[in-house]
Write an enzyme that holds these catalytic residues in place. Structure first.
Site, PDB file in Angstrom:
ATOM      1  N   ASP A  24      29.900  -1.450 -49.666  1.00  0.00           N
ATOM      2  CA  ASP A  24      30.999  -0.996 -50.508  1.00  0.00           C
ATOM      3  C   ASP A  24      30.946  -1.814 -51.794  1.00  0.00           C
ATOM      4  OD1 ASP A  24      33.402  -0.463 -51.788  1.00  0.00           O
ATOM      5  OD2 ASP A  24      34.564  -0.373 -49.928  1.00  0.00           O
ATOM      6  N   LEU A  25      30.674  -1.155 -52.928  1.00  0.00           N
ATOM      7  CA  LEU A  25      30.511  -1.876 -54.186  1.00  0.00           C
ATOM      8  C   LEU A  25      31.801  -2.556 -54.628  1.00  0.00           C
ATOM      9  CD1 LEU A  25      28.297   0.635 -56.219  1.00  0.00           C
ATOM     10  CD2 LEU A  25      27.595  -1.291 -54.792  1.00  0.00           C
ATOM     11  N   LYS A  44      24.383   4.226 -70.003  1.00  0.00           N
ATOM     12  CA  LYS A  44      25.514   4.574 -70.848  1.00  0.00           C
ATOM     13  C   LYS A  44      26.514   5.391 -70.022  1.00  0.00           C
ATOM     14  CE  LYS A  44      24.208   9.017 -72.849  1.00  0.00           C
ATOM     15  NZ  LYS A  44      25.375   9.774 -72.446  1.00  0.00           N
ATOM     16  N   HIS A  74      17.449   6.923 -72.756  1.00  0.00           N
ATOM     17  CA  HIS A  74      16.201   7.582 -72.349  1.00  0.00           C
ATOM     18  C   HIS A  74      15.514   8.318 -73.494  1.00  0.00           C
ATOM     19  CE1 HIS A  74      18.973  11.030 -71.807  1.00  0.00           C
ATOM     20  NE2 HIS A  74      17.911  11.786 -71.999  1.00  0.00           N
ATOM     21  N   HIS A 122      22.426   8.063 -78.490  1.00  0.00           N
ATOM     22  CA  HIS A 122      21.169   8.799 -78.682  1.00  0.00           C
ATOM     23  C   HIS A 122      20.877   9.096 -80.158  1.00  0.00           C
ATOM     24  CE1 HIS A 122      21.050   9.053 -74.456  1.00  0.00           C
ATOM     25  NE2 HIS A 122      21.765  10.135 -74.288  1.00  0.00           N
ATOM     26  N   LYS A 147      27.407  21.098 -76.859  1.00  0.00           N
ATOM     27  CA  LYS A 147      27.207  21.792 -75.592  1.00  0.00           C
ATOM     28  C   LYS A 147      27.474  23.282 -75.778  1.00  0.00           C
ATOM     29  CE  LYS A 147      28.061  17.936 -72.465  1.00  0.00           C
ATOM     30  NZ  LYS A 147      26.684  17.991 -71.925  1.00  0.00           N
ATOM     31  N   GLU A 174      22.444  21.490 -76.417  1.00  0.00           N
ATOM     32  CA  GLU A 174      22.376  21.832 -75.008  1.00  0.00           C
ATOM     33  C   GLU A 174      22.963  23.214 -74.780  1.00  0.00           C
ATOM     34  OE1 GLU A 174      23.243  18.241 -72.287  1.00  0.00           O
ATOM     35  OE2 GLU A 174      24.495  17.904 -74.054  1.00  0.00           O
ATOM     36  N   ARG A 220      27.137   4.369 -50.325  1.00  0.00           N
ATOM     37  CA  ARG A 220      28.061   4.459 -49.189  1.00  0.00           C
ATOM     38  C   ARG A 220      27.941   5.791 -48.463  1.00  0.00           C
ATOM     39  NH1 ARG A 220      34.072   3.393 -50.740  1.00  0.00           N
ATOM     40  NH2 ARG A 220      33.517   4.777 -52.478  1.00  0.00           N
TER      41      ARG A 220
END
Length: 487
Positions: A91-92, A145, A175, A237, A337, A213, A48
């Site tokens: 518009d979804l 996900k 991934h 993962h 993280k 991370e 959009r």
């Protein structure tokens, strides 16, 4: 990986972060390589935040081009890639708008791939809207996900999508399964007589799987504060990597043979007794700290995060698999993280020799180990002992390397590139089947429920460290430590 498969790749969320950083760059790399994408294949972006194709191409040039080709952009290839791209503004939330999408793609050739790079709340409405205009036939759908918040919500999404698309049309993407070292782990185990006899409880002392991370939640505070590390990383993962490491040899590499063996591992995970969660599960939350010389804020002060949030940004688990191959071998899983480094790796610690005729140095740590590095550099390294030059039998740890970028002349394929090509070509082996997903949720859910019931805050850890001290203490109880602590 040559293909003659014509396709129409419809990208919902065409201006989103995932499309910008991963999906469109991966499609460009496949296009640039030549022969991987059929010349007739088209990419149709749906969003959009652009009014027409010209505005969308301008956005792609500004936001996507910086993420492609580390060694510079081939301008001719980039220009021809842009010719593949069409754009539809809908518009979804309005099913009636999908008529415009149908009209735009109905005459395009080949299999239709619908990639839902949107929030999970839109998965079901998009699928219903596609079906309402007849776009659920001759098609495949890719779901990102997180697929649900718990087992109940995951089943609700799968039930709704399953009413519209058959299971063989549904590609649940993870991934990490597309990364080169994960593929090489299968080759290492099942293609070499050296490793398979050792890949069992008699010879393996413990296994560590880490996804760490340096980044915090960035602009995802609203999403992350309602998700947490266990849902965001462990349920998908880490458990997928665990199942790849621990699976039995499949009958063949076809999609269901591989996924059947992964499912057996997930179903063999020892349930965690709620009374033992404090011993085998550590949850933490990052506080302010310094990473590579830069001060970073605490999680609770990040945009979109509640100041009194008890969401975990770090999880460490001790996991056991109740089968003949792995009984008694601890698997230590860890993700977080704002940790000290960005790294994803699998560490297989083999048992020391039962008796050393070469002295105590033959029992030292740092040898008899296989380290499979997934990021940032993708390598497989086998550590063993060798005699040091000179007088006496003094041993030192040495390693044998398989550095893919040095050994193979052709460039490595990025995970998303491999997985997108698999979708276009109808290969399901690297995608998560529904029963796998359900088994993972069933194992994770008691941990979530106990943490919620106890209402205990996560253990604090300073940004730039390796997480709460309790994580290290958990391994110390088993006479081991995380890889980075060994030295």
């Amino acid at each position: 990986m040559q293909t003659d498969s014509s396709f129409t790749f419809v990208l919902f969320g065409g201006t989103g972060d995932l499309s910008m950083r991963k999906i469109l760059p991966a499609l460009f790399e496949a296009h640039r390589a030549g022969g991987m994408l059929a010349d007739s294949g088209k990419i149709v972006a749906v969003a959009r935040h652009a009014t027409d194709r010209g505005e969308y191409i301008e956005w792609v040039n500004k936001h996507v081009k910086p993420h492609v080709s580390k060694n510079g952009v081939d301008e001719a290839a980039w220009a021809s890639f842009l010719e593949r791209i069409e754009f539809v503004n809908i518009d979804l939330g309005k099913a009636e708008d999908f008529v415009h999408l149908r009209d735009a793609i109905q005459d395009l050739p080949g299999i239709r791939v619908f990639y839902l790079a949107t929030g999970p709340s839109l998965f079901v409405p998009i699928c219903h809207a596609l079906a309402s205009v007849g776009l659920n036939v001759n098609s495949r759908i890719v779901l990102e996900k997180p697929l649900g918040y718990d087992l109940k919500s995951s089943n609700a999404i799968n039930d709704a999508v399953g009413e519209i698309f058959a299971e063989e049309q549904i590609y649940r993407i993870d991934h990490y399964l597309g990364k080169e070292p994960v593929q090489n782990l299968l080759a290492l185990r099942f293609g070499n007589a050296l490793f398979e006899p050792l890949w069992r409880r008699e010879w393996v002392e413990s296994i560590q799987i880490t996804i760490a991370e340096e980044l915090g939640v960035e602009a995802r505070g609203d999403f992350y504060d309602n998700t947490g590390a266990l849902r965001d990383m462990v349920q998908n993962h880490l458990l997928q990597l665990l199942s790849i490491v621990a699976m039995e040899p499949p009958h063949s590499m076809d999609s269901d043979s591989v996924r059947d063996e992964k499912l057996r591992v997930l179903r063999a995970l020892k349930p965690i007794d709620p009374r033992d969660i404090g011993k085998v599960a550590v949850r933490g939350q990052y506080h302010a700290g310094v990473i590579r010389g830069t001060a970073v804020p605490a999680y609770a002060t990040e945009p979109g995060v509640k100041p009194d949030s008890r969401t975990e940004t770090f999880v460490a688990l001790k996991v056991e698999i109740e089968n003949w191959r792995w009984a008694g071998v601890p698997f230590f899983l860890r993700t977080g993280k704002r940790l000290a480094d960005r790294v994803a790796e699998i560490v297989v610690n083999f048992r020391a020799v039962p008796h050393s005729a070469l002295g105590a140095s033959a029992l030292r740590a740092g040898a008899n180990r296989l380290v499979i590095r997934l990021q940032p550099n993708e390598t497989i390294r086998l550590y063993c002992l060798a005699k040091q030059p000179g007088e006496g039998m003094n041993l030192a740890s040495v390693h044998l390397d398989l550095a893919f970028d040095q050994f193979f002349r052709e460039g490595q394929m990025e995970a998303y590139q491999r997985l997108l090509l698999d979708v276009i070509n109808g290969r399901l082996a690297l995608f998560v089947r529904r029963d796998e997903q359900e088994a993972a949720w069933r194992w994770v859910e008691p941990i979530l429920n106990e943490w919620k019931a106890s209402n205990k805050p996560p253990k604090p850890y300073a940004s730039g460290t390796w997480g709460p001290a309790a994580s290290s203490a958990m391994l110390a109880q088993h006479g081991t430590c995380w890889l980075e602590e060994e030295n």
